[in-house]
Scaffold this active site. Structure first.
Site, mmCIF file in Angstrom:
data_model
loop_
_atom_site.group_PDB
_atom_site.id
_atom_site.type_symbol
_atom_site.label_atom_id
_atom_site.label_comp_id
_atom_site.label_asym_id
_atom_site.label_seq_id
_atom_site.Cartn_x
_atom_site.Cartn_y
_atom_site.Cartn_z
ATOM 1 N N GLY A 221 -98.179 -68.600 2.420
ATOM 2 C CA GLY A 221 -97.074 -67.682 2.205
ATOM 3 C C GLY A 221 -97.351 -66.348 2.855
ATOM 4 O O GLY A 221 -98.215 -66.223 3.731
ATOM 5 N N GLY A 223 -98.421 -62.233 2.426
ATOM 6 C CA GLY A 223 -99.208 -61.393 1.538
ATOM 7 C C GLY A 223 -100.647 -61.279 1.997
ATOM 8 O O GLY A 223 -101.082 -61.934 2.947
ATOM 9 N N ILE A 225 -103.595 -62.118 0.562
ATOM 10 C CA ILE A 225 -104.498 -63.264 0.443
ATOM 11 C C ILE A 225 -104.199 -64.328 1.506
ATOM 12 O O ILE A 225 -105.118 -64.794 2.186
ATOM 13 C CB ILE A 225 -104.469 -63.850 -0.983
ATOM 14 C CG1 ILE A 225 -105.083 -62.846 -1.966
ATOM 15 C CG2 ILE A 225 -105.222 -65.176 -1.045
ATOM 16 C CD1 ILE A 225 -105.027 -63.273 -3.417
ATOM 17 N N GLU A 244 -93.044 -73.617 3.524
ATOM 18 C CA GLU A 244 -91.719 -73.048 3.268
ATOM 19 C C GLU A 244 -91.478 -71.859 4.198
ATOM 20 O O GLU A 244 -90.428 -71.726 4.791
ATOM 21 C CB GLU A 244 -91.611 -72.614 1.804
ATOM 22 C CG GLU A 244 -90.225 -72.125 1.426
ATOM 23 C CD GLU A 244 -90.102 -71.807 -0.050
ATOM 24 O OE1 GLU A 244 -88.969 -71.775 -0.552
ATOM 25 O OE2 GLU A 244 -91.132 -71.595 -0.720
ATOM 26 N N LEU A 319 -99.778 -64.525 -11.160
ATOM 27 C CA LEU A 319 -99.990 -63.207 -11.753
ATOM 28 C C LEU A 319 -100.898 -63.268 -12.969
ATOM 29 O O LEU A 319 -101.537 -62.281 -13.321
ATOM 30 C CB LEU A 319 -98.636 -62.589 -12.147
ATOM 31 C CG LEU A 319 -97.647 -62.387 -11.001
ATOM 32 C CD1 LEU A 319 -96.282 -61.979 -11.535
ATOM 33 C CD2 LEU A 319 -98.168 -61.327 -10.033
ATOM 34 N N LYS A 374 -105.576 -42.275 -16.948
ATOM 35 C CA LYS A 374 -106.817 -42.960 -16.608
ATOM 36 C C LYS A 374 -106.553 -44.433 -16.350
ATOM 37 O O LYS A 374 -105.789 -45.073 -17.065
ATOM 38 C CB LYS A 374 -107.816 -42.816 -17.760
ATOM 39 C CG LYS A 374 -109.168 -43.456 -17.492
ATOM 40 C CD LYS A 374 -110.100 -43.288 -18.687
ATOM 41 C CE LYS A 374 -111.426 -43.973 -18.437
ATOM 42 N NZ LYS A 374 -112.334 -43.851 -19.608
#
Length: 444
Positions: A221, A223, A225, A244, A319, A374
């Site tokens: 795909g 991205g 990675i 795809e 995710l 933080k």
């Protein structure tokens, strides 16, 4: 008999005029991502003036935030369904102006069309095409995920013709006689350039590449990675592409000789995909290139099609994953973030392929900020999924899971064994707590 040019000329009209062909109850499918017909979508509010009602529009990863997405007056005129959310749809969802349809790319079109047939509603397809050739054919260009299927089902066909879009081959050919209206445009094609990836992405990419054998058929795909994986595959031999989404990194693999599509077992010699989006280099490469074959998702992502490919390797992201192996890949905090896309089907199909592997890739952690600003570190490997999370890949189907800390091969393992393997690839800061929670939940 009218000439091809005469047929073309009589179908050219303003976007508003084309939209006046919409009737009560019509269900409009918009082409995906870069293939979306912006010249038509930007004028969709014209439907308020035509008096139609009871229509739907179905989008899939829209790139722009069109006025209809945020107009509450469109309710009851053109209600919005989303197959794959983007930023614009996430914002519209906050205002209750769009709702997600749970989907897998192979079956969703068939399911929606069967419902429309039962309700006696007409499908409409809107898409962007490259200009007509001398034989009367326009090309669906960068998106062929379901457009040809809809045309074959007798949908009303409204197309934006744009000379800046590349001409592609496969299920992307539309004859002028099949078209009901044409809207001409010369807007620039959407561009997405490759972004640099991190050291963590590079480590994950190497872990994944080590699992991919010479002669494999790959699905990647977009991205960081996938880009890192592609970089690590440059020294492989006789790889094939059945995916795809066709990406720029695949051009690199073709040009360096790692991909030759010679051992795929299905459509040897061709890089097979359903859509693309990327750089000018990518669009120039696919333009008039018969070696890149655009096929409908109902073919490309069908697990039975994938099972015909040799050593098929699917590479998808998630995710969040729980200790049983359930992957939540499309919701954040219980809210729709993206969509299933082809993940569940490529996961299943890869394991139907001789020598195939399914890989779920993820960073082991993510960060948020507390009330003092933080940064707080969180594990993506969790004892149980977030409340209201959608399971994209079931624990029944998960195979390999990869983080920067290694590879967990879950195929055929019991729950207790899965817990052990997943904790090994979790961030070290969370391993002891995960063990404790697994004990409390009686998973271990």
């Amino acid at each position: 008999m009218k000439t091809i040019k005469e047929l073309y000329d009589e179908k050219v009209m303003a976007a508003e005029k084309a939209l006046e062909l919409i009737k009560d109850g019509d269900y409009i499918f918009s082409a995906q991502a870069a293939g979306e017909p912006a010249a038509i979508l930007s004028k969709m509010q014209h439907l308020k003036e035509t008096g139609v009602k009871g229509c739907n529009i179905n989008t899939c990863l829209p790139l722009q935030d069109y006025p209809i997405f945020k107009d509450p007056e469109m309710k009851g005129i053109l209600d919005h369904n989303g197959w794959f959310f983007s930023k614009a749809l996430r914002e519209a969802h906050e205002d209750k102006l769009v709702s997600a349809i749970p989907q897998s790319s192979t079956s969703i079109l068939r399911k929606v069309l069967s419902r429309l047939e039962y309700e006696k509603r007409r499908p409409v397809v809107i898409a962007t095409v490259s200009p007509m050739d001398e034989h009367g054919y326009l090309s669906l260009s960068v998106s062929a995920i379901y457009e040809r299927d809809l045309i074959d089902k007798g949908a009303l066909v409204l197309l934006e013709v744009n000379p800046n879009f590349p001409r592609t081959f496969g299920d992307s050919q539309v004859h002028i006689s099949e078209v009901d209206a044409l809207v001409e445009s010369d807007r620039e094609i959407p561009i997405a350039n490759l972004a640099p990836y991190t050291d963590v992405d590079a480590t994950i990419g190497k872990n994944i590449a080590d699992l991919i054998e010479d002669g494999s058929t790959i699905q990647l795909g977009i991205g960081n990675i996938p880009n890192a994986v592609a970089h690590e595959l440059r020294n492989k031999k006789h790889l094939g592409i059945h995916t795809e989404m066709f990406t720029e990194t695949m051009i690199d693999l073709i040009e360096c000789g790692a991909v030759d599509n010679s051992q795929k077992g299905l459509l040897n010699g061709y890089s097979v995909c359903s859509f693309t989006m990327g750089s000018k280099r990518l669009y120039d490469y696919i333009n008039d290139n018969p070696s890149v074959l655009f096929k409908s998702c109902t073919f490309t992502n069908d697990p039975y099609t994938i099972g015909l490919c040799n050593k098929f390797v699917s590479i998808n992201a998630t995710l969040e994953i729980d200790l049983m192996g359930q992957c939540a890949s499309e919701t954040v905090g219980g809210l729709q973030w993206s969509g299933t896309g082809g993940q569940s089907e490529t996961v299943q199909g890869s394991q139907m392929s001789e020598g195939g592997k399914s890989i779920i890739a993820m960073h082991s952690t993510y960060t948020t900020k507390d009330e003092n600003g933080k940064e707080v570190l969180h594990s993506k490997i969790v004892p149980y999924l977030h409340r209201n999370a959608a399971v994209t890949t079931s624990r029944n189907d998960v195979d390999y899971v990869v983080t920067e800390y290694g590879v967990a091969w879950l195929r055929g393992l019991n729950i207790s064994e899965r817990v052990e393997e997943l904790i090994k690839i979790a961030h070290p800061d969370f391993r002891e707590e995960l063990k404790k929670q697994a004990e409390e939940l009686k998973l271990w």
